[in-house]
Design an enzyme around this catalytic site. Structure first.
Site, mmCIF file in Angstrom:
data_model
loop_
_atom_site.group_PDB
_atom_site.id
_atom_site.type_symbol
_atom_site.label_atom_id
_atom_site.label_comp_id
_atom_site.label_asym_id
_atom_site.label_seq_id
_atom_site.Cartn_x
_atom_site.Cartn_y
_atom_site.Cartn_z
ATOM 1 N N ASP A 209 -3.813 7.716 -23.302
ATOM 2 C CA ASP A 209 -3.835 6.280 -23.638
ATOM 3 C C ASP A 209 -2.804 5.602 -22.751
ATOM 4 O O ASP A 209 -2.160 6.250 -21.911
ATOM 5 C CB ASP A 209 -3.515 6.066 -25.139
ATOM 6 C CG ASP A 209 -4.095 4.759 -25.691
ATOM 7 O OD1 ASP A 209 -3.700 3.677 -25.207
ATOM 8 O OD2 ASP A 209 -4.933 4.819 -26.608
ATOM 9 N N GLY A 235 -1.612 6.693 -19.078
ATOM 10 C CA GLY A 235 -2.315 6.285 -17.864
ATOM 11 C C GLY A 235 -3.303 5.172 -18.150
ATOM 12 O O GLY A 235 -3.286 4.589 -19.235
ATOM 13 N N HIS A 255 -16.609 -0.369 -27.156
ATOM 14 C CA HIS A 255 -16.871 -1.703 -27.728
ATOM 15 C C HIS A 255 -15.815 -2.737 -27.314
ATOM 16 O O HIS A 255 -16.047 -3.929 -27.450
ATOM 17 C CB HIS A 255 -17.024 -1.631 -29.256
ATOM 18 C CG HIS A 255 -15.758 -1.425 -30.025
ATOM 19 N ND1 HIS A 255 -15.712 -1.560 -31.396
ATOM 20 C CD2 HIS A 255 -14.493 -1.095 -29.644
ATOM 21 C CE1 HIS A 255 -14.471 -1.323 -31.808
ATOM 22 N NE2 HIS A 255 -13.730 -1.045 -30.785
HETATM 23 C C1 LIG Z 1 -9.661 0.268 -30.520
HETATM 24 S S1 LIG Z 1 -8.370 1.335 -30.060
HETATM 25 C C2 LIG Z 1 -9.052 2.936 -30.498
HETATM 26 C C3 LIG Z 1 -8.002 3.980 -30.690
HETATM 27 C C4 LIG Z 1 -8.523 5.368 -31.113
HETATM 28 N N1 LIG Z 1 -9.430 5.936 -30.134
HETATM 29 C C5 LIG Z 1 -9.156 5.346 -32.491
HETATM 30 O O1 LIG Z 1 -10.292 5.796 -32.629
HETATM 31 O O2 LIG Z 1 -8.509 4.918 -33.449
HETATM 32 C C6 LIG Z 1 -8.539 1.303 -28.282
HETATM 33 C C7 LIG Z 1 -7.496 2.125 -27.544
HETATM 34 O O3 LIG Z 1 -7.722 1.987 -26.123
HETATM 35 C C8 LIG Z 1 -6.465 1.986 -25.486
HETATM 36 N N2 LIG Z 1 -6.567 1.405 -24.138
HETATM 37 C C9 LIG Z 1 -6.820 0.104 -23.833
HETATM 38 N N3 LIG Z 1 -6.847 -0.048 -22.493
HETATM 39 C C10 LIG Z 1 -6.591 1.169 -21.943
HETATM 40 C C11 LIG Z 1 -6.499 1.651 -20.602
HETATM 41 N N4 LIG Z 1 -6.696 0.813 -19.562
HETATM 42 N N5 LIG Z 1 -6.255 2.955 -20.388
HETATM 43 C C12 LIG Z 1 -6.065 3.811 -21.446
HETATM 44 N N6 LIG Z 1 -6.160 3.415 -22.757
HETATM 45 C C13 LIG Z 1 -6.418 2.107 -22.993
HETATM 46 C C14 LIG Z 1 -5.607 1.160 -26.425
HETATM 47 O O4 LIG Z 1 -4.222 1.311 -26.205
HETATM 48 C C15 LIG Z 1 -6.070 1.650 -27.788
HETATM 49 O O5 LIG Z 1 -5.286 2.713 -28.263
#
Ligand SMILES: C[S@@+](CC[C@H](N)C(=O)[O-])C[C@H]1O[C@@H](n2cnc3c(N)ncnc32)[C@H](O)[C@@H]1O
Length: 345
Positions: A209, A235, A255
């Site tokens: 993440d 990353g 989404h």
């Molecule tokens: C809606 S949350 C879902 C978290 C987890 N997968 C769950 O099921 O609870 C989306 C996740 O995507 C991560 N995220 C957003 N942009 C990102 C990026 N460019 N690279 C890596 N992670 C990213 C956010 O920090 C967040 O933790």
């Protein structure tokens, strides 16, 4: 004086009354958020209490608190068991902090100023297809969270509320027994990876993440007893995704993004994965027609906050193929209106 008899049509048969309820839905949502913030449901955990006690413990005006609780009881959240004395209902239970089905942080996030400001700009999103949040705050949601740790904590706590409930379903709905290395892409604080590793002792995992998010992963891994088999990696999934996993999970990730970005993330997964690896996407799938579905509400949040979308099955298949993947299986994760979509290259 005789007793007055009030004859009335069922409200349900009266379109303007029903419509008034829908129009003021945001007010109801804010009452839930406020009750959650105040911890009212937790105060009722050991039994019903008079409003006077609740107002004293929450530092609120007793008359105003009574009005809010009465309004919530009218929709089945709390029950006024005696005049000005309230107790829990099954719906109110979900506002408690300490229960597995807790949605307390989700309610608090729904009531946050940022949510309201994005909501107020919905017309901008509808006219442009762009996230109203970005117009209101001049930055994207993820950068905003990085700069506002308090809000980031609330967001990830809300994710954790849902995660606790859906992740156990994921771990039991899919048979990971022939998989060894899990990469949880956008894995947040690592709840899903932990749930899968607890069930599959032969597996190891990388929770990937944004750097400021994965710093909290070790706490989850420690608490769940899987720290020796998992690690966190920070990353950007638009640049590089950890390589050589044999199963890549994207839970509530696609989404958040429009079709082009979603396809780029999937193409990066495809690039990173070992031959024969599986990709597992967890998201809602919007059913056709008028069918009520939570995904249709989440879809508007995705539009306003991220410019993302909940997808129909055909749209999901479309982005998977644009990312060079082919769907092989779809499993419904009932009772949550969520699907687990399995794909491979
Ligand atoms: C809606 S949350 C879902 C978290 C987890 N997968 C769950 O099921 O609870 C989306 C996740 O995507 C991560 N995220 C957003 N942009 C990102 C990026 N460019 N690279 C890596 N992670 C990213 C956010 O920090 C967040 O933790």
């Amino acid at each position: 004086m005789g007793t007055a008899t009030i004859l009335r049509m069922s409200d349900r048969e009266h379109a303007p009354t029903e419509m008034m309820r829908l129009i003021y839905g945001a007010f109801l949502s804010q009452q839930l958020a406020t009750a959650a913030d105040l911890g009212v449901a937790d105060l009722l955990a050991d039994g019903p209490k008079p409003v006077s006690v609740l107002s004293e413990r929450t530092g609120t005006d007793p008359v105003a608190l009574h009005r809010v609780l009465r309004g919530l009881a009218a929709v089945g959240v709390f029950t006024e068991i005696a005049p000005a004395t309230f107790g829990l209902t099954p719906l109110a239970m979900t506002l408690r902090a300490d229960v597995p089905e807790s949605l307390r942080n989700v309610a608090r996030l729904a009531g946050a100023r940022e949510t309201h400001e994005a909501l107020a700009g919905l017309e901008h999103s509808i006219r442009t297809g762009l996230p109203s949040f970005e117009r209101a705050y001049g930055t994207d949601w993820w950068s905003y969270l990085a700069a506002n740790p308090g809000r980031a904590s609330l967001f990830h706590a809300a994710m954790g509320d849902v995660a606790r409930q859906t992740h156990a379903a994921v771990a039991s709905a899919y048979d990971f027994s022939d998989r060894r290395i899990l990469v949880d892409v956008g894995g947040g604080h690592g709840h899903l990876a932990a749930a899968i590793l607890q069930r599959y002792p032969e597996m190891t995992a990388v929770v990937f993440d944004r750097p400021e998010v994965v710093s909290d992963v070790p706490t989850t891994l420690d608490k769940t007893g899987v720290a020796g088999r998992a690690r966190a990696e920070g990353g950007d999934f638009f640049e590089r995704i950890p390589e050589n996993g044999d199963v890549y999970v994207l839970s509530w990730i696609l989404h958040d993004w429009d079709d082009d970005d979603a396809a780029t993330i999937l193409a990066n997964v495809r690039e990173a994965m070992a031959p024969g690896a599986k990709v597992i996407v967890i998201d809602t799938l919007i059913p056709p027609g008028d069918e009520p579905h939570l995904g249709k509400l989440l879809d508007i949040i995705m539009l306003m906050q991220h410019g993302g979308k909940e997808r129909t099955e055909a749209e999901m298949v479309g982005v998977l193929r644009a990312g060079g993947l082919t769907e092989t299986e779809i499993v419904e994760l009932a009772p949550w209106p969520t699907a687990l979509i399995v794909a491979q290259s």
